[in-house]
Design a protein around this motif. Structure first.
Motif, PDB file in Angstrom:
ATOM      1  N   ASN A  95     -20.908   8.350   8.843  1.00  0.00           N
ATOM      2  CA  ASN A  95     -21.017   7.306   7.831  1.00  0.00           C
ATOM      3  C   ASN A  95     -22.334   7.415   7.087  1.00  0.00           C
ATOM      4  OD1 ASN A  95     -22.988   4.992   8.995  1.00  0.00           O
ATOM      5  ND2 ASN A  95     -21.847   5.935  10.668  1.00  0.00           N
ATOM      6  N   SER A  96     -22.396   6.709   5.982  1.00  0.00           N
ATOM      7  CA  SER A  96     -23.563   6.809   5.111  1.00  0.00           C
ATOM      8  C   SER A  96     -24.706   5.932   5.615  1.00  0.00           C
ATOM      9  CB  SER A  96     -23.198   6.396   3.687  1.00  0.00           C
ATOM     10  OG  SER A  96     -24.341   6.433   2.862  1.00  0.00           O
ATOM     11  N   ASP A 129     -26.982   3.334   0.456  1.00  0.00           N
ATOM     12  CA  ASP A 129     -26.152   3.110  -0.725  1.00  0.00           C
ATOM     13  C   ASP A 129     -26.443   4.255  -1.685  1.00  0.00           C
ATOM     14  OD1 ASP A 129     -25.303   0.734   0.368  1.00  0.00           O
ATOM     15  OD2 ASP A 129     -26.592  -0.527  -0.869  1.00  0.00           O
ATOM     16  N   ALA A 187     -21.793  10.221  -2.348  1.00  0.00           N
ATOM     17  CA  ALA A 187     -21.418  11.315  -1.468  1.00  0.00           C
ATOM     18  C   ALA A 187     -21.021  12.512  -2.320  1.00  0.00           C
ATOM     19  CB  ALA A 187     -20.263  10.894  -0.571  1.00  0.00           C
ATOM     20  N   ILE A 246     -20.694   5.545  -2.627  1.00  0.00           N
ATOM     21  CA  ILE A 246     -20.577   5.199  -1.210  1.00  0.00           C
ATOM     22  C   ILE A 246     -21.628   4.154  -0.843  1.00  0.00           C
ATOM     23  CG2 ILE A 246     -22.130   7.018  -0.341  1.00  0.00           C
ATOM     24  CD1 ILE A 246     -20.086   7.403   1.974  1.00  0.00           C
ATOM     25  N   THR A 260     -23.670   1.809   2.327  1.00  0.00           N
ATOM     26  CA  THR A 260     -24.181   1.970   3.688  1.00  0.00           C
ATOM     27  C   THR A 260     -23.121   1.584   4.715  1.00  0.00           C
ATOM     28  OG1 THR A 260     -26.426   1.468   2.937  1.00  0.00           O
ATOM     29  CG2 THR A 260     -25.991   1.277   5.295  1.00  0.00           C
ATOM     30  N   VAL A 268     -17.932   8.684   5.604  1.00  0.00           N
ATOM     31  CA  VAL A 268     -18.185   9.776   4.670  1.00  0.00           C
ATOM     32  C   VAL A 268     -16.862  10.483   4.391  1.00  0.00           C
ATOM     33  CG1 VAL A 268     -19.362  11.984   4.349  1.00  0.00           C
ATOM     34  CG2 VAL A 268     -20.556  10.072   5.452  1.00  0.00           C
ATOM     35  N   THR A 320     -23.332  15.582   2.080  1.00  0.00           N
ATOM     36  CA  THR A 320     -24.636  15.052   1.659  1.00  0.00           C
ATOM     37  C   THR A 320     -24.423  13.701   0.986  1.00  0.00           C
ATOM     38  OG1 THR A 320     -25.401  17.318   1.238  1.00  0.00           O
ATOM     39  CG2 THR A 320     -26.707  15.525   0.284  1.00  0.00           C
ATOM     40  N   VAL A 321     -25.361  12.783   1.219  1.00  0.00           N
ATOM     41  CA  VAL A 321     -25.384  11.515   0.495  1.00  0.00           C
ATOM     42  C   VAL A 321     -26.745  11.399  -0.186  1.00  0.00           C
ATOM     43  CG1 VAL A 321     -25.418   8.988   0.692  1.00  0.00           C
ATOM     44  CG2 VAL A 321     -23.738  10.314   1.982  1.00  0.00           C
ATOM     45  N   ASN A 381     -29.000  11.755   4.813  1.00  0.00           N
ATOM     46  CA  ASN A 381     -28.479  10.380   4.734  1.00  0.00           C
ATOM     47  C   ASN A 381     -27.066  10.219   5.287  1.00  0.00           C
ATOM     48  OD1 ASN A 381     -30.894   9.542   3.466  1.00  0.00           O
ATOM     49  ND2 ASN A 381     -30.098  10.160   1.458  1.00  0.00           N
ATOM     50  N   ILE A 382     -26.702  11.100   6.233  1.00  0.00           N
ATOM     51  CA  ILE A 382     -25.406  10.973   6.907  1.00  0.00           C
ATOM     52  C   ILE A 382     -25.643  10.779   8.408  1.00  0.00           C
ATOM     53  CG2 ILE A 382     -23.279  12.167   7.565  1.00  0.00           C
ATOM     54  CD1 ILE A 382     -23.263  13.518   4.873  1.00  0.00           C
TER      55      ILE A 382
END
Length: 413
Positions: A57-58, A61, A64, A100, A102, A106, A112-113, A137-138
Motif C-alpha cells: 500500500n501507499s 498521498d 502510483a 493514490i 495513503t 498499490v 513506485t509512488v 513510498n510503498i
C-alpha cells in the motif's frame, strides 16, 4: 561494624536466587477475549496468521507509476484512482499514472509512488518535478510482520504496547496463564480493621491493605483472610484453609523473635522454611517456605519493611510463578545526594528518596526525611529508593549514590 549482629544474615541477592531457583511457573492456562487480557501473561507464542500489512500500500498521498514509464518532464495522463478501501479497478494503460491515497492498495504493476508535493497537474497529465527512486513510498506486504512470524513469545505480559499489535492480526482470543491465587492475612492482636475505632494499644492494619493493592496491580486473584489472632491454633487453621485454595500465601507480622511470633513455629510444623534473616534495612525478618502445595512468604510487621520486602522479593517471585519471563529488576542509576544520609555498615539500606534533574541535567536525590520502618509517609513523599551498599557508612552531601526508581507498584501517578 558489629559483625556479631550481621554475619548470620544473607544478602538480598542470595535470598532472591534461593527463592527463584525453587519455584516454577504455573502450568494451568485459559483462553480469554483480547479485550479482557490486559495484564495477563501469554501461555503460548503469538503467531501471526497474516501478513502485516496484508497488501502493498501507499505510504503517501500521490501518484502510483511504473518507474520505467518516467521520461524526464513528459507528463503521464491520469488513468484512475486508488483509495483506502477502494482499490483501482480495470485496465491500466501503459505510460499513464494512477492517483493514490495513503493506505490504498498499490495497483498491480506499480513499483513506485511519487508524493503529490513533487508533482504538477497539467492538461496533458501529471508532471513529476523531481527524480524518483524505484520502490519509494510503498509499504510492502508483510513488511511489518510476515505471516507465521512469532509476534510475542510465551511469557510476555500484555499491555497497551502489545494488545493493539495482536488486534492488528485479527486475533480475538488468546491463551494465557491463569491468574495466580494469593491468600493474605495479618497477624497481631494489636491490629484493628480499617474503619473501626481503635482500642487501647491498637493500630490499624495497613500492611495487608498495602499488600492487597500491590497484588491487584500485579493482576493476582486475592483471597483476604483478614487479621489472624496471635495464637498457634488460629494460625495453623489459617494455613490449613489456604493450603487448599491458594498458590501463594503472604502473611504480615509474626516472623521475628518475639514471644507471640508463631508463624515460623507453625510453618516448621506444616512445611519448611528456606530463609528468614536478610541483610537489608528495613526488612531483616523475612520468611520463605512451602506448605504441602502452597508457597509462603512472611513479611515483617513494620509497614515500610513489609512493603520493601514485597517489592524486592515477592514481586519477582510472583513474576516467576505467573510465567512472566521478561520481568527485570528495577534499573539502578547514579545520582548526587544533596542531603546527608545516616547509615551503619552491615546491611544494604533502602532509604526512600526524592530524585530530580538539576539545571545541568544531572540526577540529584535527597532524603524524604526520617527513615524509620514505621514511617510509611516516606513512600508517598518519595519516588525512588536510595540504595546504600552493605558495607557503606554515613553518606555526606555531594557523594554519588545508587538510586532505584519506583515502578508501577509504588509510583505516584
Amino acid at each position: 561494624m558489629d559483625h556479631c549482629h550481621t554475619s548470620g544474615l544473607i544478602s538480598l541477592e542470595q535470598a532472591l536466587e534461593k527463592l527463584l531457583t525453587q519455584v516454577a511457573p504455573l502450568t494451568d492456562t485459559e483462553t480469554v477475549n483480547l479485550t479482557q487480557s490486559s495484564g495477563r501473561i501469554t501461555a503460548a507464542d503469538i503467531i501471526s496468521p497474516i501478513n502485516v500489512p496484508p497488501f502493498a500500500n501507499s505510504a503517501m498521498d500521490g501518484y502510483a507509476i511504473r518507474h520505467a514509464d518516467l521520461n524526464g518532464n513528459t507528463p503521464l495522463p491520469l488513468a484512475g484512482k486508488a483509495l483506502a478501501g477502494a482499490p483501482f479497478q480495470g485496465e491500466w494503460p501503459a505510460t499513464t499514472c494512477i492517483r493514490i491515497m495513503t493506505g490504498a492498495p498499490v495497483p498491480a504493476g506499480a513499483d513506485t509512488v511519487i508524493m503529490q508535493e513533487h508533482t504538477e497537474v497539467t492538461d496533458d497529465g501529471v508532471v513529476f518535478s523531481q527524480p524518483a527512486k524505484r520502490g519509494q513510498n510503498i509499504r510492502l506486504a508483510g513488511e511489518d510482520i510476515p505471516k507465521d512470524a512469532v509476534v510475542l513469545p510465551a511469557g510476555s505480559k500484555l499491555s497497551t504496547a502489545q494488545l493493539p499489535l495482536i488486534a492488528s492480526l485479527g486475533i480475538a482470543e488468546i491463551e494465557v496463564v491463569r491468574k495466580l491465587k494469593v491468600a493474605i492475612f495479618s497477624t497481631g492482636d494489636e491490629l484493628q480493621a480499617i474503619g473501626q475505632p481503635l482500642k487501647e494499644g491498637q493500630i490499624y492494619d495497613t500492611n495487608r491493605f498495602a499488600v492487597r493493592l500491590m497484588l491487584e496491580k500485579l493482576d493476582c486473584d486475592v483471597i483476604d483472610l483478614g487479621v489472624i489472632a496471635d495464637s498457634p491454633k488460629a494460625l495453623r487453621h489459617a494455613f490449613e484453609v489456604v493450603e487448599q485454595k491458594a498458590d501463594l500465601v503472604i502473611s504480615s507480622g509474626g516472623v521475628s523473635v518475639g514471644e507471640a511470633d508463631y508463624t515460623k513455629q507453625i510453618l516448621d510444623e506444616l512445611g519448611e522454611i528456606s530463609f528468614w534473616k536478610l541483610a537489608i534495612k528495613p526488612g531483616k525478618p523475612f520468611a520463605f517456605g512451602k506448605l504441602k502445595n502452597t508457597w509462603f512468604c512472611g513479611l515483617p510487621g513494620n509497614p515500610v519493611s513489609a512493603v520493601l520486602t514485597f517489592y524486592q522479593l515477592v514481586q519477582p517471585l510472583i513474576a516467576r510463578l505467573s510465567g512472566f519471563t521478561a520481568w527485570q529488576p528495577p534499573m539502578r542509576l547514579h545520582a548526587k545526594v544533596t542531603t546527608p544520609l545516616k547509615k551503619t555498615p552491615g546491611r544494604t539500606d533502602f532509604q526512600r528518596g526524592i530524585v530530580s534533574v538539576n539545571e545541568q541535567g544531572e540526577l540529584e536525590v535527597r532524603t524524604t526525611g526520617h527513615q524509620g520502618s514505621h514511617i510509611f509517609s516516606s513512600f508517598s513523599l518519595g519516588n525512588c529508593f536510595i540504595v546504600l551498599e552493605r558495607e557503606r557508612g554515613r553518606v555526606e552531601a555531594g557523594e554519588i549514590v545508587k538510586i532505584e526508581l519506583f515502578n508501577h507498584l509504588l509510583k505516584n501517578e
